[in-house]
Design a protein around this motif. Structure first.
Motif, PDB file in Angstrom:
ATOM      1  N   ALA A  85       1.037  -1.383   0.130  1.00 19.27           N
ATOM      2  CA  ALA A  85       0.043  -0.027  -0.148  1.00 19.27           C
ATOM      3  C   ALA A  85       1.139   2.160   0.189  1.00 19.27           C
ATOM      4  O   ALA A  85       0.307   2.384  -0.982  1.00 19.27           O
ATOM      5  N   SER A  86       1.842   1.193   0.825  1.00 14.54           N
ATOM      6  CA  SER A  86       3.256   2.235   1.020  1.00 14.54           C
ATOM      7  C   SER A  86       3.886   2.736  -0.738  1.00 14.54           C
ATOM      8  O   SER A  86       3.984   3.628  -0.915  1.00 14.54           O
ATOM      9  N   LEU A  87       3.525   1.161  -1.397  1.00 12.62           N
ATOM     10  CA  LEU A  87       4.412   1.612  -2.664  1.00 12.62           C
ATOM     11  C   LEU A  87       3.158   2.693  -3.496  1.00 12.62           C
ATOM     12  O   LEU A  87       3.366   2.868  -4.766  1.00 12.62           O
ATOM     13  N   PRO A  91       1.307   7.518  -7.456  1.00 17.52           N
ATOM     14  CA  PRO A  91       1.278   6.965  -9.175  1.00 17.52           C
ATOM     15  C   PRO A  91       2.679   6.207  -9.077  1.00 17.52           C
ATOM     16  O   PRO A  91       3.819   6.990  -9.100  1.00 17.52           O
ATOM     17  N   LEU A  92       2.556   5.476  -9.658  1.00 16.38           N
ATOM     18  CA  LEU A  92       3.935   4.237 -10.541  1.00 16.38           C
ATOM     19  C   LEU A  92       4.561   4.764 -11.343  1.00 16.38           C
ATOM     20  O   LEU A  92       4.000   5.585 -12.505  1.00 16.38           O
ATOM     21  N   ASP A  93       5.627   5.385 -11.056  1.00 19.94           N
ATOM     22  CA  ASP A  93       7.537   5.007 -12.098  1.00 19.94           C
ATOM     23  C   ASP A  93       7.441   3.824 -12.583  1.00 19.94           C
ATOM     24  O   ASP A  93       7.440   2.864 -11.757  1.00 19.94           O
ATOM     25  N   PRO A  94       8.395   3.591 -13.302  1.00 20.85           N
ATOM     26  CA  PRO A  94       8.899   2.282 -13.457  1.00 20.85           C
ATOM     27  C   PRO A  94       9.274   1.811 -12.780  1.00 20.85           C
ATOM     28  O   PRO A  94       9.735   0.664 -12.663  1.00 20.85           O
ATOM     29  N   ASP A  95      10.774   2.424 -12.134  1.00 23.86           N
ATOM     30  CA  ASP A  95      11.795   1.628 -10.872  1.00 23.86           C
ATOM     31  C   ASP A  95      10.562   1.578  -9.414  1.00 23.86           C
ATOM     32  O   ASP A  95      10.987   0.952  -8.733  1.00 23.86           O
ATOM     33  N   THR A  96       9.507   2.248  -9.745  1.00 21.36           N
ATOM     34  CA  THR A  96       8.922   1.356  -8.159  1.00 21.36           C
ATOM     35  C   THR A  96       7.880   0.555  -8.251  1.00 21.36           C
ATOM     36  O   THR A  96       7.535  -0.310  -8.301  1.00 21.36           O
ATOM     37  N   ALA A  97       7.765   0.589 -10.130  1.00 21.07           N
ATOM     38  CA  ALA A  97       6.972  -0.520 -10.498  1.00 21.07           C
ATOM     39  C   ALA A  97       7.397  -1.267 -10.154  1.00 21.07           C
ATOM     40  O   ALA A  97       7.604  -2.752  -9.920  1.00 21.07           O
ATOM     41  N   ASN A 104       6.129  -8.159  -4.233  1.00 14.16           N
ATOM     42  CA  ASN A 104       5.175  -8.851  -4.555  1.00 14.16           C
ATOM     43  C   ASN A 104       4.527 -10.064  -5.116  1.00 14.16           C
ATOM     44  O   ASN A 104       3.818 -10.855  -5.763  1.00 14.16           O
ATOM     45  N   ASN A 105       5.899 -10.193  -6.675  1.00 11.83           N
ATOM     46  CA  ASN A 105       5.128 -10.695  -7.676  1.00 11.83           C
ATOM     47  C   ASN A 105       5.621 -12.706  -7.257  1.00 11.83           C
ATOM     48  O   ASN A 105       6.492 -12.908  -6.665  1.00 11.83           O
ATOM     49  N   ALA A 273      -6.022   0.170  -6.434  1.00 13.73           N
ATOM     50  CA  ALA A 273      -5.199   1.341  -5.839  1.00 13.73           C
ATOM     51  C   ALA A 273      -3.929   2.014  -6.933  1.00 13.73           C
ATOM     52  O   ALA A 273      -3.369   2.342  -6.575  1.00 13.73           O
ATOM     53  N   LEU A 274      -4.152   1.072  -8.202  1.00 13.37           N
ATOM     54  CA  LEU A 274      -3.354   1.883  -9.120  1.00 13.37           C
ATOM     55  C   LEU A 274      -3.852   2.440  -9.327  1.00 13.37           C
ATOM     56  O   LEU A 274      -4.356   2.459 -10.118  1.00 13.37           O
ATOM     57  N   GLN A 275      -2.374   3.520  -9.681  1.00 13.77           N
ATOM     58  CA  GLN A 275      -2.586   4.789 -10.368  1.00 13.77           C
ATOM     59  C   GLN A 275      -1.587   4.749 -11.249  1.00 13.77           C
ATOM     60  O   GLN A 275      -0.253   4.474 -11.192  1.00 13.77           O
ATOM     61  N   LEU A 276      -1.035   5.391 -12.349  1.00 10.20           N
ATOM     62  CA  LEU A 276      -0.221   5.623 -13.115  1.00 10.20           C
ATOM     63  C   LEU A 276      -0.644   7.485 -13.901  1.00 10.20           C
ATOM     64  O   LEU A 276      -0.610   8.265 -13.315  1.00 10.20           O
ATOM     65  N   PRO A 277       0.704   7.665 -14.563  1.00  6.80           N
ATOM     66  CA  PRO A 277       0.841   9.473 -14.485  1.00  6.80           C
ATOM     67  C   PRO A 277       0.445   9.202 -15.735  1.00  6.80           C
ATOM     68  O   PRO A 277      -0.148   7.947 -16.255  1.00  6.80           O
TER      69      PRO A 277
END
Length: 501
Positions: A85-87, A91-97, A104-105, A273-277
């Motif tokens: 949840a903290s990650l 909005p996710l950038d590629p490094d955070t993804a 979690n994978n 909860a997934l946010q993208l730029p």
């Protein structure tokens, strides 16, 4: 740890013994105690090492996420959920993804657990073979005989250094295999992130084009109703509206599919909860200078290194298989029997050595199979090298072309389209062009913007593929290259002694 053979021989008792023994065979007791103590020391000195640390360093050396990007595994499901949840809070950038996928994978967790299994197998291989103890009681009339037999697998002791070396190679191959999976997963996450962001951007822009088409169609209906326009012109606007509706439907489907792919790779239960730029970053302003990409791929790719190490492991196994073609087992038995009859007690000791006779199986098939496997591994090395060189050239060309197209669209085509649109709007305001020319120009501009979005997406996909091809591994490994830990047992493995023999 291995016991030198002279020490074992020195511990053997003499064959003659007094008729009565106050303590049954103290030398055998010392031998058994020494074996148990040596086994416990080996067990304490070896153990599974944490998999994440060694794999993270190897991945970082080949252009993957650094050690600092690997999150620590959460001790509880609640802590795991809080870390995820903290990650997802921003909005996710590629490094955070990529970091979220490492945490979690599920498939990556399976690979890391498999590496722990290999480390446990290495620990098991380091243990000394357990001695066997046999007890028997024979009664014949008034005579009672108690049999005691201690069996020691000397072959297991003698081959222990080789077995440790063989298992160390297998563990190293498992680390390389796991590092390959990490690099592939990181690349797949980046590709999925690029596709999801681009599809989301494309959907929003397609919706804007649809709004403009609906306005044009409504204006056409009003013009036909007022008698200022023909049915043919109205039909053309209706067709443009239907085309825009189809494009929006396709863009929505593509956005949903790409978002779901990213959700799966991140290991999320759902994507609420997934946010993208809003859009992808711009390509770099300058093209990287051309380098010797083929040499870099041969030097740094993990699949090339894996194939080479696999060949070296099979070559070392071939020598052991040839040596063990005639002798693959060697057991020592120490016996102590007591005979009681009519109040008298007598004892006898015995020494047994068991070696298989190579009358029928002299290891010919095992040697032939080992030689064939070594030739197979040698061919894999060349196959992977050819693939690495070819992929390096292809990915470099794709990356260069994608960068050129994206820069051309964004620095030349789009500014030119904006200029044409502005001029058309000025002509419309000066009553020198109709509203239909303005709408037609808007549709042409929308097509150019959509093409530019796709070109930017293609560049970042090509950038990910280039990085993976140069320092990581193939997108889909060569058909002949498999996980060395999952293939059929090697000749050396089949010839290795069984501790429970």
């Amino acid at each position: 740890m291995s016991l030198p053979l002279p020490w074992v021989v020195a511990a053997l008792p003499a064959r003659t013994a007094p008729p009565r023994l106050a303590r049954p065979w103290p030398s055998a007791q010392r031998l058994g105690l020494a074996l148990l103590l040596g086994g416990s020391l080996v067990g304490c000195a070896t153990g599974p090492t944490p998999a994440t640390g060694s794999v993270a360093e190897l991945v970082q050396q080949h252009g993957g996420p650094g050690t600092a990007q690997w999150p620590a595994p959460a001790p509880t499901p609640q802590a795991q959920a809080e870390a995820v949840a903290s990650l997802l809070a921003q909005p996710l950038d590629p490094d955070t993804a990529v970091r979220l996928a490492l945490l979690n994978n599920p498939s990556l967790q399976v690979a890391l657990a498999g590496l722990d299994v290999s480390a446990a197998q290495r620990q098991q291989m380091a243990l000394l073979p357990n001695p066997g103890l046999g007890l028997g009681r024979v009664r014949e009339g008034g005579q009672i005989e108690i049999e005691r037999l201690l069996r020691i697998d000397l072959w297991g002791l003698l081959s222990l250094p080789w077995r440790l070396q063989w298992q160390d190679r297998q563990l190293a191959l498992a680390r390389l295999q796991t590092a390959q999976e990490v690099l592939r997963l990181s690349a797949e996450v980046r590709r999925a992130w690029v596709r999801a962001v681009a599809a989301q951007h494309q959907l929003r822009y397609s919706q804007q084009v649809l709004d403009a088409a609906e306005a044009g169609a409504e204006l056409g209906r009003q013009m036909v109703k007022a008698g200022n326009w023909s049915r043919l012109q109205q039909a053309r606007e209706q067709r443009a509206l239907q085309d825009s509706q189809v494009q929006v439907a396709r863009a929505r489907l593509q956005a949903q599919a790409s978002r779901e792919q990213l959700i799966r790779l991140l290991g999320l239960d759902d994507g609420r909860a997934l946010q993208l730029p809003e859009q992808l970053p711009e390509p770099p302003a300058q093209l990287l200078p051309e380098a010797d990409f083929e040499a870099q791929a041969l030097r740094e790719r993990l699949d090339v290194r894996l194939a080479q190490d696999d060949y070296q492991a099979l070559a070392s196994q071939l020598g052991y298989t040839r040596v063990t073609g005639y002798v693959s087992a060697f057991e020592l038995g120490l016996g102590y029997n007591t005979i009681t009859e009519a109040g008298q007690r007598d004892s006898k000791r015995s020494v047994e050595i068991e070696v298989p006779l190579p009358l029928f199986d002299q290891g010919q098939a095992r040697v032939a199979r080992a030689e064939a496997q070594m030739r197979q591994a040698q061919a894999r090395v060349r196959e992977v090298a050819v693939l690495a060189r070819s992929e390096a050239r292809s990915r470099w060309q794709d990356w260069q072309t994608a960068w050129t197209l994206s820069r051309q669209l964004e620095t030349e085509v789009l500014p030119l389209r904006r200029q044409i649109t502005d001029e058309t709007l000025l002509r419309y305001n000066g009553m020198l062009s109709s509203v239909w020319e303005l709408l037609a120009e808007a549709r042409q501009n929308a097509h150019s913007v959509s093409t530019a979005i796709e070109a930017r997406r293609d560049f970042w996909l090509a950038d990910t593929d280039l990085r993976l091809a140069l320092s990581g591994t193939a997108n889909t490994g060569p058909s002949g290259l498999a996980n060395p830990l999952n293939r059929a047992p090697s000749p050396a493995a089949s010839a290795a002694p069984n501790p429970a023999h």
